[in-house]
Scaffold this active site. Sequence first.
Site, PDB file in Angstrom:
ATOM      1  N   TYR A 148       0.846  -1.190   0.000  1.00  0.00           N
ATOM      2  CA  TYR A 148       0.000   0.000   0.000  1.00  0.00           C
ATOM      3  C   TYR A 148       0.884   1.244   0.000  1.00  0.00           C
ATOM      4  CZ  TYR A 148      -3.604   3.330   1.573  1.00  0.00           C
ATOM      5  OH  TYR A 148      -4.477   4.387   1.674  1.00  0.00           O
ATOM      6  N   ASP A 243       9.186   2.805   0.369  1.00  0.00           N
ATOM      7  CA  ASP A 243       8.102   3.474   1.079  1.00  0.00           C
ATOM      8  C   ASP A 243       8.233   3.078   2.546  1.00  0.00           C
ATOM      9  OD1 ASP A 243       5.830   4.397   2.254  1.00  0.00           O
ATOM     10  OD2 ASP A 243       4.423   3.520   0.798  1.00  0.00           O
ATOM     11  N   LYS A 271       3.657   8.906   9.271  1.00  0.00           N
ATOM     12  CA  LYS A 271       3.368   8.295  10.567  1.00  0.00           C
ATOM     13  C   LYS A 271       4.302   8.796  11.691  1.00  0.00           C
ATOM     14  CE  LYS A 271       0.584   4.712   8.597  1.00  0.00           C
ATOM     15  NZ  LYS A 271       0.726   4.021   7.335  1.00  0.00           N
TER      16      LYS A 271
HETATM   17  C1  LIG Z   1       0.048   4.480   5.992  1.00  0.00           C
HETATM   18  C2  LIG Z   1       0.834   4.260   4.765  1.00  0.00           C
HETATM   19  C3  LIG Z   1       0.738   5.115   3.647  1.00  0.00           C
HETATM   20  C4  LIG Z   1      -0.283   6.218   3.581  1.00  0.00           C
HETATM   21  O1  LIG Z   1      -0.094   7.192   4.553  1.00  0.00           O
HETATM   22  P1  LIG Z   1      -1.338   8.145   4.944  1.00  0.00           P
HETATM   23  O2  LIG Z   1      -0.735   9.103   5.926  1.00  0.00           O
HETATM   24  O3  LIG Z   1      -2.377   7.249   5.533  1.00  0.00           O
HETATM   25  O4  LIG Z   1      -1.802   8.801   3.711  1.00  0.00           O
HETATM   26  C5  LIG Z   1       1.584   4.914   2.584  1.00  0.00           C
HETATM   27  N1  LIG Z   1       2.482   3.914   2.581  1.00  0.00           N
HETATM   28  C6  LIG Z   1       2.609   3.070   3.634  1.00  0.00           C
HETATM   29  C7  LIG Z   1       3.645   1.996   3.584  1.00  0.00           C
HETATM   30  C8  LIG Z   1       1.776   3.201   4.737  1.00  0.00           C
HETATM   31  O5  LIG Z   1       1.877   2.336   5.746  1.00  0.00           O
END
Ligand SMILES: *Cc1c(COP(=O)(O)O)cnc(C)c1O
Length: 431
Positions: A148, A243, A271
């Site tokens: 994701y 990511d 995060k």
């Molecule tokens: C949470 C997450 C996102 C998206 O971040 P948001 O702040 O929810 O938009 C993208 N990549 C990874 C790996 C994530 O865990």
Amino acid sequence: MTIPLITTKSEEIFAAAQKIMPGGVNSPVRAFKSVGGQPIVFDRVKGAYAWDVDGNQYIDYVGSWGPAICGHAHPDVINALKAALEKGTSFGAPCVLENILAEMVIDAVPSIEMVRFVNSGTEACLSVLRLMRAFTGRDKLIKFEGCYHGHGDMFLVKAGSGVATLGLPDSPGVPKAVTSTTLTAPYNDLEAVKQLFNENPGEIAGVILEPIVGNAGFIPPDAGFLEGLRVLTRENGALLVFDEVMTGFRIAYGGVQEKFGVTPDLTTLGKIIGGGLPVGAYGGRRDIMSMVAPAGPMYQAGTLSGNPLAMTAGIKTLELLQKPGTYEYLDKITKKLSNGLLQIAKETGHAACSGQISGMFGLFFTEGPVHNYEDAKKSDLAKFSRFHRGMLERGIYLAPSQFEAGFTSLAHTDEDIDKTLAAAREVMSSL
Ligand SMILES: *Cc1c(COP(=O)(O)O)cnc(C)c1O
């Protein structure tokens, strides 16, 4: 904790919410769709705990989906925020706090020589893809099934997290033209990546991945996978992007790239670096980042980006993480939790596999091993739902989906883990 759990107020509030917000939530996974039952409405959080509007207390293993690594509402973070608040909530002009957090991120994360702050992980991933394309002059992108990268159109192909949970193969509203440049491969499958490069010579801008997957449940990279991607991208003139929105400052202070010694060209963060306020970031090689406006021609902007409150929470959180022993402690308690869950599953006769690195863990109700999303999907989802409910009734708040990693924090104690395992033994004995 009372069984059955009394959640009258949660139910009332959620019923009202469903009439005024789609599904009653502002982010899909919160709605408990994949585990059934009603979501719990939180009232407040502190340390390792959350309290709901009915006064029930939970040991929280979601931690606001990752940011709460120092424990919720850490006094140092709260006090710093109170002081910052007095100076205003948003400047829309440069502020020294941006320099401080940028320097901390650059010092910590091996690939990052320059950084740009944004407001969410989604925004970071959208921006980094534009940058990958701008720098290489190529349009195509390789991502992995179950990974994701936020809800940007071009990433909503075989995405994990809420999309996996809801079983959406894709999303309506995403034009085919947009995803036609998104190529996908199974996680941990270097051969598949090699084949995509061979089939699309000179067309692939880069490869993006969660270097440890958290959005299809917890899936670590096989030995040599990250190294192999590093070689393949170099050979093909493409960029490698980690990511690390979830794993940055969680797996190690410098993220998976520090832990595994593989340095990508670009990295996305979110995060933890916002310390519980909305923040994302992307950064990497100076020559690539120099393409970002106003230094270069690739446009990307944000009204609230780098705002003083978010920067303050991020700075304080990273300061707390720099204390000696942080990651050793997270690893120790999380290992105890993960090993304990696996042992209990074995003793109570359930097929399960579990893993953990630092303060991130997972438990799948399948024999395993789980190397990719296809393996993860073999899990017994009905059993997970019953497990989730049983744990909730015993005051343990787990992510409401089989396809989400769990998180511990510095505030979780040995005693919290013991209580959690005792609850797990009761629940698994009756599944
Ligand atoms: C949470 C997450 C996102 C998206 O971040 P948001 O702040 O929810 O938009 C993208 N990549 C990874 C790996 C994530 O865990």
